[in-house]
Design an enzyme around this catalytic site. Structure first.
Site, mmCIF file in Angstrom:
data_model
loop_
_atom_site.group_PDB
_atom_site.id
_atom_site.type_symbol
_atom_site.label_atom_id
_atom_site.label_comp_id
_atom_site.label_asym_id
_atom_site.label_seq_id
_atom_site.Cartn_x
_atom_site.Cartn_y
_atom_site.Cartn_z
ATOM 1 N N LYS A 112 0.960 -1.120 0.633
ATOM 2 C CA LYS A 112 -0.176 -0.205 -0.330
ATOM 3 C C LYS A 112 0.591 1.226 -0.260
ATOM 4 O O LYS A 112 0.698 2.212 -1.287
ATOM 5 C CB LYS A 112 -1.309 -0.038 1.718
ATOM 6 C CG LYS A 112 -2.176 -1.096 0.917
ATOM 7 C CD LYS A 112 -3.126 -0.572 1.849
ATOM 8 C CE LYS A 112 -4.283 -1.772 1.834
ATOM 9 N NZ LYS A 112 -5.618 -1.336 2.925
ATOM 10 N N LYS A 194 -5.722 -11.996 -7.815
ATOM 11 C CA LYS A 194 -6.619 -12.704 -6.033
ATOM 12 C C LYS A 194 -8.688 -11.813 -6.559
ATOM 13 O O LYS A 194 -8.196 -10.559 -7.293
ATOM 14 C CB LYS A 194 -6.180 -11.748 -4.948
ATOM 15 C CG LYS A 194 -7.002 -12.379 -3.395
ATOM 16 C CD LYS A 194 -6.553 -12.338 -2.409
ATOM 17 C CE LYS A 194 -7.424 -10.624 -2.635
ATOM 18 N NZ LYS A 194 -6.541 -10.423 -0.530
ATOM 19 N N LYS A 197 -12.508 -6.607 -4.444
ATOM 20 C CA LYS A 197 -13.679 -4.986 -4.988
ATOM 21 C C LYS A 197 -12.611 -4.115 -5.785
ATOM 22 O O LYS A 197 -12.721 -3.786 -6.749
ATOM 23 C CB LYS A 197 -14.179 -4.946 -4.183
ATOM 24 C CG LYS A 197 -15.856 -4.463 -4.283
ATOM 25 C CD LYS A 197 -16.423 -4.063 -3.587
ATOM 26 C CE LYS A 197 -17.813 -5.138 -3.589
ATOM 27 N NZ LYS A 197 -19.732 -5.239 -3.088
HETATM 28 P P1 AMP Z 1 -11.604 -8.360 2.949
HETATM 29 O O1 AMP Z 1 -12.965 -8.344 2.184
HETATM 30 O O2 AMP Z 1 -10.684 -8.285 1.964
HETATM 31 O O3 AMP Z 1 -11.819 -7.422 4.004
HETATM 32 O O4 AMP Z 1 -11.575 -9.821 2.840
HETATM 33 C C1 AMP Z 1 -12.345 -10.968 3.918
HETATM 34 C C2 AMP Z 1 -11.765 -11.989 4.433
HETATM 35 O O5 AMP Z 1 -11.895 -13.115 3.202
HETATM 36 C C3 AMP Z 1 -10.301 -12.315 5.013
HETATM 37 O O6 AMP Z 1 -10.261 -13.406 5.524
HETATM 38 C C4 AMP Z 1 -9.567 -12.545 3.682
HETATM 39 O O7 AMP Z 1 -8.318 -12.945 3.992
HETATM 40 C C5 AMP Z 1 -10.558 -13.531 3.099
HETATM 41 N N1 AMP Z 1 -10.605 -13.034 1.220
HETATM 42 C C6 AMP Z 1 -11.153 -12.242 0.321
HETATM 43 N N2 AMP Z 1 -10.453 -12.620 -1.136
HETATM 44 C C7 AMP Z 1 -10.081 -13.260 -0.762
HETATM 45 C C8 AMP Z 1 -10.355 -14.472 -1.774
HETATM 46 N N3 AMP Z 1 -10.197 -13.668 -3.374
HETATM 47 N N4 AMP Z 1 -10.199 -15.476 -1.849
HETATM 48 C C9 AMP Z 1 -9.757 -15.842 -0.686
HETATM 49 N N5 AMP Z 1 -10.415 -15.814 0.607
HETATM 50 C C10 AMP Z 1 -10.943 -14.017 0.088
#
Ligand code: AMP
Ligand code: TRP
Length: 328
Positions: A112, A194, A197
């Site tokens: 970041k 990955k 959003k």
């Molecule tokens: P976030 O939406 O980035 O706050 O992530 C919330 C949770 O979802 C965290 O535990 C991340 O590690 C998991 N996560 C987010 N994106 C992915 C993805 N593309 N694949 C697997 N886990 C994800």
């Protein structure tokens, strides 16, 4: 008691990446209101550029998604982080035992800060707040995706350092461990990065069948499969990784065999996947619609959750202050 804690950013509606990587596991792990804590981390969300009105919408949508996904207020405590001020309070305490070098080594911080000219301090101390989230409840198990493993290592380091300084005889804070799902890192529909959003490569958990198909149809498959007659390799195909998450085992086996033998074209494989996804997503969409029809339901559930969380959090802070010489 061994508690579970996890947090998620208020990014609006869940997408199938954070659902499969983390939240589906949360739903399975619910063990009771005093044992399982899930938090929409709205204070963490302040470390990015944002509009207040937009944040208000995103935190509400995330709460709706979590309840629609199957979090049950009878079996877990669900709340907004900002509803429990002790998160910020313990984060300050932990700032005083966390070496700067440990924070500068965090991959997320390095990524970041490399992309910005002026870096906010909150981006650097983000994992300190995360450690406070978890340790406030003495949680030992933290269901997350792979990208959070490094932050959890730091949480353990912070627990050790605080214990070493203020509770050397009997450690007060436990060392939390990650719980990973089989879907550690779901790739986006572009097959390049990955699912996330901010990259615009997601499928929303509450999208309609038609919207999902619009996205699946052009989605990336095995790049070596150029003609319909080319045999494919399911192990490198992102559509197959979605089959593994959404289809039953016989369907997975058929998809793999028909890909390898070129009996199916990629579009056939995607059609079958779309059906499997419907089976999983229809009940989730239905719950979201039910929740939408009850205006104060979400606010009530999360305020009730915050009330329970505050009771535990207050007790932890009392103990921390006591041990640190902040009481008479
Ligand atoms: P976030 O939406 O980035 O706050 O992530 C919330 C949770 O979802 C965290 O535990 C991340 O590690 C998991 N996560 C987010 N994106 C992915 C993805 N593309 N694949 C697997 N886990 C994800
Ligand atoms: N940093 C996590 C993410 O981006 C969210 C989070 C904040 C979290 N506090 C937490 C996850 C505590 C687990 C435990 O996904």
């Amino acid at each position: 008691m061994s508690r579970i804690f996890s947090g998620i950013q208020p990014s609006g509606e869940l997408h199938i990446g954070n659902y499969l990587g983390a939240v589906q596991n949360w739903v399975r792990l619910q063990e009771g209101r005093d044992a399982t804590f899930f938090c929409v981390v709205d204070l963490h969300a302040l470390t990015g550029n944002y509009e207040p009105s937009d944040l208000r919408r995103r935190r509400h949508e995330m709460a709706v998604s979590l309840l629609a996904a199957g979090l049950d207020p009878e079996r877990c405590t669900l709340f907004f982080q900002s509803g429990v001020p002790q998160h910020a309070e313990l984060a300050w305490i932990f700032n005083t035992v966390t070496p700067l070098g440990e924070l500068e080594r965090q991959t997320q911080y390095k990524d970041k800060s490399a992309r910005q000219e002026s870096v906010l301090t909150g981006v650097l101390t983000y994992p300190v707040l995360q450690a406070a989230d978890i340790l406030l409840y003495h949680a030992t198990r933290v269901p997350v995706g792979e990208d959070q493993v490094q932050h959890l290592e730091l949480s353990r380091e912070i627990a050790r350092r605080w214990n070493h300084r203020f509770a050397a005889e009997t450690p007060y804070f436990p060392e939390p461990q990650p719980l990973l799902t089989p879907v550690r890192r779901l790739m986006g529909l572009d097959g390049q990065a990955k699912m996330s959003k901010s990259l615009g490569n997601t499928i929303g958990l509450l999208e309609t069948r038609e919207q999902i198909w619009e996205k699946l149809r052009p989605a990336m498959t095995d790049p070596a499969r150029i003609r319909r007659t080319d045999p494919g390799n399911p192990d490198v195909c992102n559509i197959y990784s979605l089959h593994k998450a959404f289809s039953d085992e016989p369907t997975q086996a058929i998809a793999a065999a028909n890909c390898r033998g070129a009996a199916w074209g990629c579009i056939d494989c995607k059609k079958v996947l779309a059906e499997s996804m419907e089976t999983v997503l229809v009940p989730i969409r239905r719950r979201a619609a039910d929740i939408g029809a009850r205006p104060s339901y979400v606010t009530d559930v999360l305020e009730e959750g915050a009330k329970r969380a505050r009771t535990i959090a207050q007790d932890t802070m009392r103990q921390v202050y006591e041990r640190m010489g902040l009481t008479d």
